[in-house]
Design an enzyme around this catalytic site. Structure first.
Site, short mmCIF file in Angstrom:
data_model
loop_
_atom_site.label_atom_id
_atom_site.label_comp_id
_atom_site.label_asym_id
_atom_site.label_seq_id
_atom_site.Cartn_x
_atom_site.Cartn_y
_atom_site.Cartn_z
N ASP A 1 5.06 -7.87 -7.01
CA ASP A 1 4.00 -8.88 -7.16
C ASP A 1 4.44 -10.20 -6.55
O ASP A 1 5.45 -10.77 -6.92
CB ASP A 1 3.69 -9.06 -8.65
CG ASP A 1 2.40 -9.84 -8.90
OD1 ASP A 1 2.07 -10.70 -8.06
OD2 ASP A 1 1.75 -9.57 -9.91
N SER B 1 -4.92 -9.89 -13.50
CA SER B 1 -4.37 -11.21 -13.32
C SER B 1 -4.73 -12.10 -14.50
O SER B 1 -4.32 -11.85 -15.63
CB SER B 1 -4.85 -11.79 -11.98
OG SER B 1 -4.12 -12.93 -11.63
N HIS C 1 0.39 -7.95 -5.95
CA HIS C 1 -0.58 -8.36 -6.97
C HIS C 1 -1.84 -7.51 -6.89
O HIS C 1 -2.46 -7.20 -7.91
CB HIS C 1 -0.91 -9.84 -6.78
CG HIS C 1 -1.61 -10.45 -7.96
ND1 HIS C 1 -1.04 -10.51 -9.21
CD2 HIS C 1 -2.84 -11.03 -8.08
CE1 HIS C 1 -1.86 -11.11 -10.04
NE2 HIS C 1 -2.97 -11.41 -9.39
#
Length: 847
Positions: free
Chosen positions: A789, A711, A823
């Site tokens: 995601d 991330s 994610h």
């Protein structure tokens, strides 16, 4: 199968005609690739058994232990999924998609350790959503029917010393689309259950060929409505129709004594319930109903009606009707201009507390008579079924954060000011007077006094525990120069100057200087051990605490300990889940950045380390600070159990690598300076300091360094490869590389691109690819991204566009898109393939 894209010479095509037309001859796309698995040791490490889940009964006498399988198959992730209004769910199950289910259920008496294994219901795939009765030895749970998209409701009750289960029969299916379908009323007499309405269509509306143009408009003289980057928003009228189909529920009321089921009349025919709260008396619920849809914000910001429903009649009391909340300024010191945070006051039978901004919610506007927020109380008159006028009972100079109450009626109020990271905590006396407990920077972890301890009390509500009329308990992480050492304090506010007494603290480590004033009894401990302990809860005798304990090679287990005589009972005995990590050493190391800022990292050395330099993997996640001193404080503890979940880099220590995990990359902006205005300079300085430290220690080979992150850590990785030659390779998972695609703020940045255009451009790795290609050492970059995601700002397109730029400049790189993954990655096939990709990518640097 999934897409893997690499920048490598074309050697596998048999003829020019077989190359896809959209590819240059210098690059290759593998359109379909099967899942791979890493080496045996990594396979074991990436698929450890899952930690058991623990739940405590309301009286703290029983522990529910459930066990889930480690990772689901890709089949679970591939099931049909709806994405509407910011939520994702299984349309067949009427529940969040990709749910895990516990396959074992054990009840354990806390005091004696006595255990009882409970057989799951017949034809059950597993259970979840355990919810305890507020006062009795009794809980409910859902069981997933085998080979059916159905969740069934069961109760588990202690009768004559034995736990037993039985089904709660319902004629209508439960609806979990927007949260758990059931909850007990505060008095425990009823179980409220959200269900699909009677005679509801089995299938959602059929998708039309076209719904016509999807139109959004801004009216003349409209208020400013900056919108953050959200995913899965409604797009058209068909999406609206589907959301209504899946979210519409009726509410049933199940008598917990007789199991009699009644419909809550106010919900008849169905409504879109966003939340339900039981009144302390148990006779009413506060229902928040979605009423006004939006294509620019998720359901949590939809317009809503707030109502009180009487459970014993069809009476409805309107509390508020609010529009779509899409006009909140970007600043984190801003808030909604509408009333917010509706809930029942726990010390009144049926009174509503809510908060309202007095300054219109604008962070830059002037406070109203010195106050920005205020708390109000409205009391329900049961005779007339009307709400009294709002009565202000507390005004705040800063933004409201939270309020808790003691059973005596004493309140504890939190307020904050984001721009300088300040917080205040107040005691709210029953007469309405406020008394300041503290005002401090929440970034200063060493001085953190802790948070009030809460526990379930009268009528099933949670209250701040108040052992005497003038004292409360505080618990906190206990950050210090020797690492985190959680604590329990007694705060006495009976005199003008408050007094704190330390009742318990995590055992002190063998090394490091201690401050006697922060130890139990104000005395330095005689016994010290290299372990980490954390407090879970304080039992009702106010003498027994439940703690967890772990060491570097000892997994986390749970104990009951007496504050009075230090006697102890072990509750659990979980085994080591990853024996391949035994022998790895862990240190919490400290070093300095070039400008003198103190930095820390968790340094892992392989079991076979012989003192020679090794390839080193650096893993981090940058964080913003307004205070350089706070940024340099020690974080965490080196005495945590050495384990490695799927996202961790620690696995590489088992392959002979040195690992610098969570090496500090503070981004500091003191005073009026914004941290991100010098983001690149600061993370480069931090990375150089980390590499220099382990190189000077003689454990790192500077020619074989790799860097990675997930991330925001992926974003960081791209910058470090673009602006330094420190690293031979990088791994970036699920990152964002073009800040112009998140123009309305990101991370802790609360300025828009129009307020800080240079910062947004400079912080976009996409804009620095040319510079990346010109580094003295151009590190290769592996990009991995979940195809589905859901995280705001990290669309898969971010990695795809960034890879296209790397390809344009001939930078060795590889893009892997994992099918169905979000994610955070879930499927065992995806996780093992991710491990294989990382292992192959770093193989050229292996010891």
């Amino acid at each position: 199968f999934f897409a893997v894209i690499v920048t490598k010479p074309l050697t596998n095509y048999r003829s020019i005609s077989s190359i896809p037309r959209y590819l240059s001859l210098s690059h290759l796309i593998i359109m379909a690739s099967s899942y791979k698995e890493p080496s045996a040791v990594l396979k074991r490490l990436f698929l450890p058994p899952k930690d058991p889940s623990l739940a405590l009964s309301s009286d703290y006498e029983w522990l529910v232990v459930t066990q889930e399988p480690p990772h689901p198959s890709i089949e679970l992730l591939a099931r049909p999924e709806e994405k509407l209004a910011g939520i994702r769910f299984d349309p067949a199950l009427f529940a969040p998609s990709r749910l895990d289910y516990a396959t074992s259920l054990v009840l354990q008496r806390m005091a004696t350790g006595e255990k009882q294994a409970i057989d799951l219901p017949p034809n059950s795939e597993g259970i979840r959503y355990v919810r305890f009765h507020p006062s009795k030895p009794y809980f409910v749970f859902s069981s997933k029917a085998k080979n059916k998209p159905l969740l069934e409701l069961y109760r588990c009750e202690l009768v004559d010393g034995t736990w037993g289960i039985r089904q709660i029969p319902l004629e209508q299916r439960m609806n979990f689309v927007y949260g758990c379908a059931y909850q007990f009323t505060s008095n425990g007499e009823k179980l409220l259950v959200k269900v699909i309405p009677q005679n509801w269509p089995e299938e959602p509306p059929k998708e039309p060929v076209s719904t016509g143009p999807a139109i959004q408009a801004v009216a003349k003289d409209a208020r400013k409505a900056p919108g953050r980057t959200y995913q899965d928003l409604l797009k058209n009228e068909y999406d609206e129709a589907k959301l209504k189909h899946f979210l519409t529920t009726e509410l049933l009321c199940v008598n917990t004594a007789t199991s009699e089921v009644k419909l809550v009349k106010q919900s008849e025919g169905g409504c879109l319930i966003r939340s339900l709260l039981s009144s302390p008396c148990g006779g009413y619920v506060l229902a928040q109903l979605a009423t006004k849809f939006s294509y620019s914000v998720p359901i949590s910001k939809f317009g809503k009606d707030v109502r009180i429903w009487a459970l014993g009649s069809d009476a409805v009391v309107d509390v508020a009707s609010l529009p779509v909340d899409d006009e909140v300024p970007l600043s984190y010191d801003a808030c909604s201009r509408h009333p917010r945070s509706f809930h029942f006051h726990p010390c009144h039978d049926h009174a509503i507390v809510f908060v309202k901004a007095l300054d219109g919610g604008e962070s830059l506007s002037e406070p109203f008579e010195g106050e920005r927020d205020a708390l109000y109380l409205r009391t329900l008159d049961e005779g007339s079924m009307t709400l009294g006028e709002p009565v202000k009972f507390a005004g705040l100079d800063w933004r409201y954060a939270d309020v808790d109450f003691c059973e005596s009626g004493l309140g504890i109020i939190d307020e904050y000011r984001w721009k300088d990271r300040m917080e205040r905590k107040w005691i709210l006396e029953k007469d309405g007077n406020k008394r300041l407990l503290w005002e401090r920077s929440w970034e200063d972890r060493y001085a953190a006094p802790g948070e009030p301890l809460t526990r379930r009390g009268a009528r099933g509500r949670y209250f701040v525990v108040q052992p005497t009329p003038t004292s409360i308990y505080l618990q906190g992480p206990g950050a210090s120069a020797v690492g985190d050492r959680p604590f329990l304090d007694l705060l006495d506010f009976g005199s003008e100057e408050t007094k704190t007494t330390r009742l318990w603290r995590c055992t002190a480590p063998l090394e490091g200087e201690l401050d006697a004033t922060k130890e139990v009894g104000g005395i330095l401990p005689g016994e010290r051990k290299d372990i980490y302990e954390s407090m879970v809860c304080l039992l009702h005798d106010n003498d027994t605490i439940m703690i967890s304990r772990e060491g570097k090679t000892t997994p986390q287990n749970y104990f009951l300990t007496k504050l009075s005589d230090k006697s102890e009972v072990q509750i659990t005995d979980f085994p080591h889940p990853q024996p391949d990590l035994l022998g790895i050493t862990k240190e919490l190391v400290q070093y300095k950045r070039g400008d003198g800022v103190e930095l820390t990292a968790n340094l892992y050395l392989p079991a076979d380390h012989d003192g020679t330099p090794r390839p080193t993997l650096f893993w981090a996640y940058p964080r913003e600070f307004k205070d350089a001193k706070a940024a340099g404080q020690v974080k965490g503890s080196k005495h945590h159990f050495v384990s490695a979940h799927w996202a961790s880099p620690v696995h590489w220590a088992a392959k002979g690598w040195v690992v610098m995990d969570d090496f500090a990359l503070p981004v500091i902006g003191e005073g009026d300076v914004q941290p991100n205005d010098t983001f690149i300079e600061q993370i480069v300085s931090g990375a150089k300091a980390a590499v220099d430290y382990v190189t000077e220690r003689g454990v790192c080979d500077p020619d074989r360094c790799a860097v990675g992150g997930h991330s925001y850590g992926s974003f960081m990785t791209a910058h470090l490869l673009s602006h330094t030659g420190l690293f031979a390779a990088g791994i970036g998972r699920s990152g964002a590389f073009n800040r112009t695609l998140t123009p309305m703020s990101f991370q802790s940045e609360d300025r828009s691109i129009w307020e800080a255009q240079d910062t947004y451009i400079t912080m976009s790795p996409l804009m620095h690819v040319k510079k990346y290609s010109e580094q003295e050492r151009v590190g290769k970059l592996l990009l991995i991204h979940g195809e589905a995601d859901e995280n705001s700002g990290t669309y898969p397109m971010q990695s795809e566009r960034y890879f296209a730029a790397l390809k344009a400049f001939g930078i060795e790189s590889r893009l892997v898109i994992l099918p169905h993954e979000r994610h955070s990655y879930r499927a065992k096939e995806s996780i093992l393939h991710m491990a294989w990709e990382q292992e192959e990518w770093l193989k050229s640097l292996d010891p």
